[in-house]
Each structure stands twice: as C-alpha cells, then as structure tokens.
Design a protein around this motif. Sequence first.
Motif, PDB file in Angstrom:
ATOM      1  N   SER A   1      48.617  37.259  39.170  1.00  0.00           N
ATOM      2  CA  SER A   1      48.406  37.590  40.584  1.00  0.00           C
ATOM      3  C   SER A   1      48.434  39.096  40.803  1.00  0.00           C
ATOM      4  O   SER A   1      47.647  39.632  41.585  1.00  0.00           O
ATOM      5  N   LEU A   2      49.329  39.761  40.105  1.00  0.00           N
ATOM      6  CA  LEU A   2      49.402  41.219  40.193  1.00  0.00           C
ATOM      7  C   LEU A   2      48.117  41.861  39.675  1.00  0.00           C
ATOM      8  O   LEU A   2      47.580  42.786  40.281  1.00  0.00           O
ATOM      9  N   PHE A   3      47.600  41.350  38.575  1.00  0.00           N
ATOM     10  CA  PHE A   3      46.365  41.870  38.024  1.00  0.00           C
ATOM     11  C   PHE A   3      45.195  41.616  38.971  1.00  0.00           C
ATOM     12  O   PHE A   3      44.324  42.464  39.142  1.00  0.00           O
ATOM     13  N   LEU A   4      45.179  40.454  39.633  1.00  0.00           N
ATOM     14  CA  LEU A   4      44.140  40.152  40.615  1.00  0.00           C
ATOM     15  C   LEU A   4      44.200  41.131  41.786  1.00  0.00           C
ATOM     16  O   LEU A   4      43.166  41.626  42.246  1.00  0.00           O
TER      17      LEU A   4
ATOM     18  N   VAL B   1      49.296  52.423  38.719  1.00  0.00           N
ATOM     19  CA  VAL B   1      50.640  52.786  38.244  1.00  0.00           C
ATOM     20  C   VAL B   1      51.685  51.840  38.833  1.00  0.00           C
ATOM     21  O   VAL B   1      52.602  51.392  38.133  1.00  0.00           O
ATOM     22  N   ALA B   2      51.549  51.512  40.110  1.00  0.00           N
ATOM     23  CA  ALA B   2      52.491  50.575  40.741  1.00  0.00           C
ATOM     24  C   ALA B   2      52.396  49.191  40.097  1.00  0.00           C
ATOM     25  O   ALA B   2      53.417  48.523  39.891  1.00  0.00           O
ATOM     26  N   ALA B   3      51.194  48.760  39.749  1.00  0.00           N
ATOM     27  CA  ALA B   3      51.022  47.459  39.101  1.00  0.00           C
ATOM     28  C   ALA B   3      51.668  47.446  37.719  1.00  0.00           C
ATOM     29  O   ALA B   3      52.311  46.465  37.338  1.00  0.00           O
ATOM     30  N   MET B   4      51.520  48.520  36.978  1.00  0.00           N
ATOM     31  CA  MET B   4      52.143  48.579  35.650  1.00  0.00           C
ATOM     32  C   MET B   4      53.668  48.600  35.771  1.00  0.00           C
ATOM     33  O   MET B   4      54.374  47.961  34.986  1.00  0.00           O
ATOM     34  N   GLY B   5      54.197  49.317  36.763  1.00  0.00           N
ATOM     35  CA  GLY B   5      55.646  49.321  36.996  1.00  0.00           C
ATOM     36  C   GLY B   5      56.142  47.954  37.434  1.00  0.00           C
ATOM     37  O   GLY B   5      57.187  47.479  36.967  1.00  0.00           O
ATOM     38  N   ALA B   6      55.396  47.306  38.317  1.00  0.00           N
ATOM     39  CA  ALA B   6      55.791  45.971  38.781  1.00  0.00           C
ATOM     40  C   ALA B   6      55.722  44.954  37.648  1.00  0.00           C
ATOM     41  O   ALA B   6      56.522  44.016  37.602  1.00  0.00           O
ATOM     42  N   ASP B   7      54.807  45.143  36.717  1.00  0.00           N
ATOM     43  CA  ASP B   7      54.716  44.260  35.558  1.00  0.00           C
ATOM     44  C   ASP B   7      56.003  44.339  34.736  1.00  0.00           C
ATOM     45  O   ASP B   7      56.558  43.321  34.324  1.00  0.00           O
TER      46      ASP B   7
END
Length: 153
Positions: free
Chosen positions: A79-82, A111-117
């Motif tokens: 979902s984050l990647f989407l 960057v926020a998506a990678m941190g949230a991952d």
Amino acid sequence: CEYYLDFAAWGYMMEEQCADFRLYTYFYRYAVMLLLVAVLDIASVLKVRYIQSSRVSTTSARNNSLERRLLYQACAQASLFLADLVSAFVILSHFESHQWPQFFLSTIVWVAAMGADGIMIFVFNKEIRNVIFNAIKCKISSVSSSTNMSRLS
C-alpha cells in the motif's frame, strides 16, 4: 523522443509527445508488479486461512500469529508503494510547471516512503522490537550499575 535528467527541475524532462512513453514504461510496469504482489498476498491470505483451520497446537498458533503479521506487513508495504506510485505519476503530472510541488511529490514522498518502510518492519516484527529493547535495557542497567558502584567507592 528526447528524455533527459534536468537537475534544475528535480526530475526527468521530456517533450510533450513523450508523456505516453513515461506512462507506459514506468507507471504501468510498476502497477503490474504491484498487482502481481497483491495477487500473491491474496493467495497467501487464503493459504494461511486454510492452514490455520487445520492446526490446533500451541506452536502452530504461534506460527499462525507470525505468518499473519508478516502478511499484514507485506500488505502495508504494498500500500505504501502504491501511494508512492500515485504521488509520482498521477498527482505529479498536475504540477509540471511548479518546481516545489514536483520536489515534494517526488523526492520528499520517496524518502518518507523509504523511512516508513523501515518503521513498518519495526512495528510488525515483535522479535526485532524485543532484540532492540533488550539491548537498550542491558545498556541502561550496565550504566546504572556502574554509576551505583562508583557511588559506593
């Protein structure tokens, strides 16, 4: 079709007729990969449900919990990647002449998506949390015991 990296605009630039090229080569390719991951996640959910119905022991209940958490983690990461894809390809196309929204919707969101991952890995894996918290407790207890020993001397 000319497609090049423009450092001043924080992204790849192309002529107007190249918009379809970008859409087909990047967005659809990632969307198909995401769809494939979703199909595999759904198949995993069905298999986990089937296996859970046949297990009854305590060890298997623990394994069921672990499998469920890993499945939830995979779904949350997909979902984050989407959301990252939608931000980079759908929303960003409406701000082609504005530099700051482009920067925010491409670089900052990535960057926020990678941190949230990374945070998701920490949240969904109890074993990793236990290892980290036990290491912190050991450091705190060793510091407090050395402080107490120095006071006694």
